[in-house]
Design a protein around this motif. Structure first.
Motif, short mmCIF file in Angstrom:
data_model
loop_
_atom_site.label_atom_id
_atom_site.label_comp_id
_atom_site.label_asym_id
_atom_site.label_seq_id
_atom_site.Cartn_x
_atom_site.Cartn_y
_atom_site.Cartn_z
N ASP A 148 0.77 -1.16 -0.07
CA ASP A 148 0.07 0.15 0.03
C ASP A 148 0.90 1.37 -0.02
OD1 ASP A 148 0.89 -0.03 2.49
OD2 ASP A 148 -0.83 0.33 3.55
N GLY A 149 2.28 1.31 -0.52
CA GLY A 149 3.12 2.21 -0.48
C GLY A 149 2.51 3.21 -1.58
N VAL A 150 3.31 4.18 -1.63
CA VAL A 150 3.09 5.44 -2.78
C VAL A 150 4.50 5.70 -3.52
CG1 VAL A 150 2.55 7.95 -2.73
CG2 VAL A 150 1.38 6.44 -1.22
N LEU A 151 4.43 5.55 -4.62
CA LEU A 151 5.63 5.76 -5.33
C LEU A 151 5.38 7.36 -5.98
CD1 LEU A 151 7.95 5.00 -6.88
CD2 LEU A 151 6.31 4.02 -8.98
N ALA A 152 6.27 8.29 -5.74
CA ALA A 152 6.39 9.57 -6.38
C ALA A 152 7.33 9.66 -7.32
CB ALA A 152 6.74 10.59 -5.11
N VAL A 153 6.96 10.15 -8.43
CA VAL A 153 7.81 10.29 -9.79
C VAL A 153 7.79 11.62 -10.02
CG1 VAL A 153 7.86 9.54 -11.96
CG2 VAL A 153 6.88 7.91 -10.42
N HIS A 154 9.00 12.17 -10.31
CA HIS A 154 9.29 13.55 -10.68
C HIS A 154 9.04 13.61 -12.22
CE1 HIS A 154 12.08 17.01 -11.35
NE2 HIS A 154 10.93 17.34 -10.60
N VAL A 155 7.98 14.33 -12.75
CA VAL A 155 7.84 14.44 -13.86
C VAL A 155 8.03 15.70 -14.57
CG1 VAL A 155 6.59 12.40 -13.95
CG2 VAL A 155 5.45 14.66 -13.75
N SER A 156 8.85 16.70 -13.89
CA SER A 156 8.90 18.14 -14.48
C SER A 156 9.70 18.11 -15.72
CB SER A 156 9.76 18.80 -13.43
OG SER A 156 9.17 18.92 -12.18
N ASN A 157 9.28 18.66 -16.97
CA ASN A 157 9.86 18.60 -18.16
C ASN A 157 9.04 19.68 -18.99
OD1 ASN A 157 10.47 17.97 -20.91
ND2 ASN A 157 11.83 16.20 -19.87
N ARG A 158 10.07 20.81 -19.31
CA ARG A 158 9.59 21.91 -19.99
C ARG A 158 9.23 21.31 -21.63
NH1 ARG A 158 13.98 26.30 -19.94
NH2 ARG A 158 13.07 26.36 -17.74
N TYR A 159 9.67 20.05 -22.14
CA TYR A 159 9.49 19.92 -23.61
C TYR A 159 8.36 18.40 -23.66
CZ TYR A 159 13.21 22.97 -23.74
OH TYR A 159 13.95 23.90 -23.71
N LEU A 160 8.44 17.58 -22.70
CA LEU A 160 7.62 16.35 -22.72
C LEU A 160 6.55 16.47 -21.52
CD1 LEU A 160 10.75 14.09 -22.97
CD2 LEU A 160 9.30 15.02 -24.90
N ASP A 210 10.11 -1.70 -22.50
CA ASP A 210 11.65 -1.61 -22.67
C ASP A 210 11.83 -1.96 -24.46
OD1 ASP A 210 12.61 -1.64 -20.50
OD2 ASP A 210 13.01 -3.69 -20.04
N ASP A 211 10.63 -2.23 -24.97
CA ASP A 211 10.82 -2.35 -26.51
C ASP A 211 10.09 -1.38 -27.16
OD1 ASP A 211 12.37 -4.70 -26.37
OD2 ASP A 211 10.45 -5.81 -25.94
N TYR A 212 9.36 -0.39 -26.40
CA TYR A 212 8.60 0.64 -27.14
C TYR A 212 8.47 1.97 -26.31
CZ TYR A 212 4.52 3.29 -28.73
OH TYR A 212 3.87 4.28 -29.41
N SER A 213 8.57 3.01 -27.00
CA SER A 213 8.22 4.41 -26.57
C SER A 213 8.05 5.32 -27.41
CB SER A 213 9.53 5.10 -25.72
OG SER A 213 10.55 4.92 -26.33
N ASN A 214 7.39 6.33 -27.31
CA ASN A 214 7.12 7.29 -28.59
C ASN A 214 7.09 8.77 -27.73
OD1 ASN A 214 6.01 8.95 -30.37
ND2 ASN A 214 4.29 7.30 -30.87
N LEU A 215 8.32 9.61 -28.04
CA LEU A 215 8.47 10.58 -27.82
C LEU A 215 7.65 11.65 -28.31
CD1 LEU A 215 12.35 10.57 -26.99
CD2 LEU A 215 10.58 10.80 -25.14
N TYR A 216 7.63 11.45 -29.71
CA TYR A 216 6.87 12.36 -30.41
C TYR A 216 5.26 12.48 -29.91
CZ TYR A 216 4.51 14.56 -34.70
OH TYR A 216 3.78 15.10 -35.20
N LYS A 217 4.70 11.44 -29.35
CA LYS A 217 3.20 11.51 -28.69
C LYS A 217 3.10 12.59 -27.47
CE LYS A 217 0.16 8.75 -30.83
NZ LYS A 217 -0.88 9.22 -31.31
N ILE A 218 4.25 12.65 -26.81
CA ILE A 218 4.26 13.44 -25.47
C ILE A 218 5.03 14.82 -25.55
CG2 ILE A 218 4.15 11.37 -24.15
CD1 ILE A 218 7.04 11.76 -23.14
N LEU A 219 5.30 15.19 -26.81
CA LEU A 219 5.87 16.31 -26.92
C LEU A 219 4.85 17.47 -26.76
CD1 LEU A 219 7.63 16.25 -30.27
CD2 LEU A 219 8.81 16.55 -28.19
N ASN A 220 5.44 18.63 -25.87
CA ASN A 220 4.65 19.59 -25.25
C ASN A 220 4.69 20.82 -26.30
OD1 ASN A 220 3.14 20.83 -23.46
ND2 ASN A 220 4.73 21.15 -21.96
N TRP A 221 3.75 20.56 -27.06
CA TRP A 221 3.53 21.55 -28.29
C TRP A 221 3.11 22.92 -27.74
CZ3 TRP A 221 5.69 20.11 -32.64
CH2 TRP A 221 6.08 18.70 -33.14
#
Length: 106
Positions: free
Chosen positions: A15-27, A95-106
């Protein structure tokens, strides 16, 4: 990735909590974390800290992930934890798939 995310849960209490830092100007990283949480049967919410008046550089964005029922209903989180808006067509990263284009901060 999904595999790395599962490794975190092996080391946290159930029942723990995972804190993920996601600050990013571009993504937009929060939706990526939210998808991984969803696939693991966990709840994810975003917490945005705007910093203080003296130093705006202290601003940061976080995603909190947990399976603890009612965690985000606590008074400390009720008004600050927000729903993470999904990105259309974004699928879970592995590990085999990611898509940076989809998460670009336009």
């Amino acid at each position: 990735t999904r595999e790395a995310y599962q490794l975190y849960w092996k080391h946290l209490k159930p029942d723990g909590v995972l804190a993920v830092h996601v600050s990013n100007r571009y993504l937009q990283l929060a939706p990526v974390v939210a998808l991984a949480a969803q696939e693991s049967g966990k709840e994810a919410k975003a917490v945005y800290y705007q910093g203080n008046d003296k130093n705006a550089e202290t601003a940061s964005d976080w995603v909190l992930v947990t399976s603890r029922k009612g965690y985000f209903d606590q008074p400390d989180f009720k008004d600050v934890a927000t729903k993470i808006e999904p990105i259309a067509g974004l699928r879970a990263w592995t590990d085999d798939y990611s898509n940076l284009y989809k998460i670009l901060n336009w």
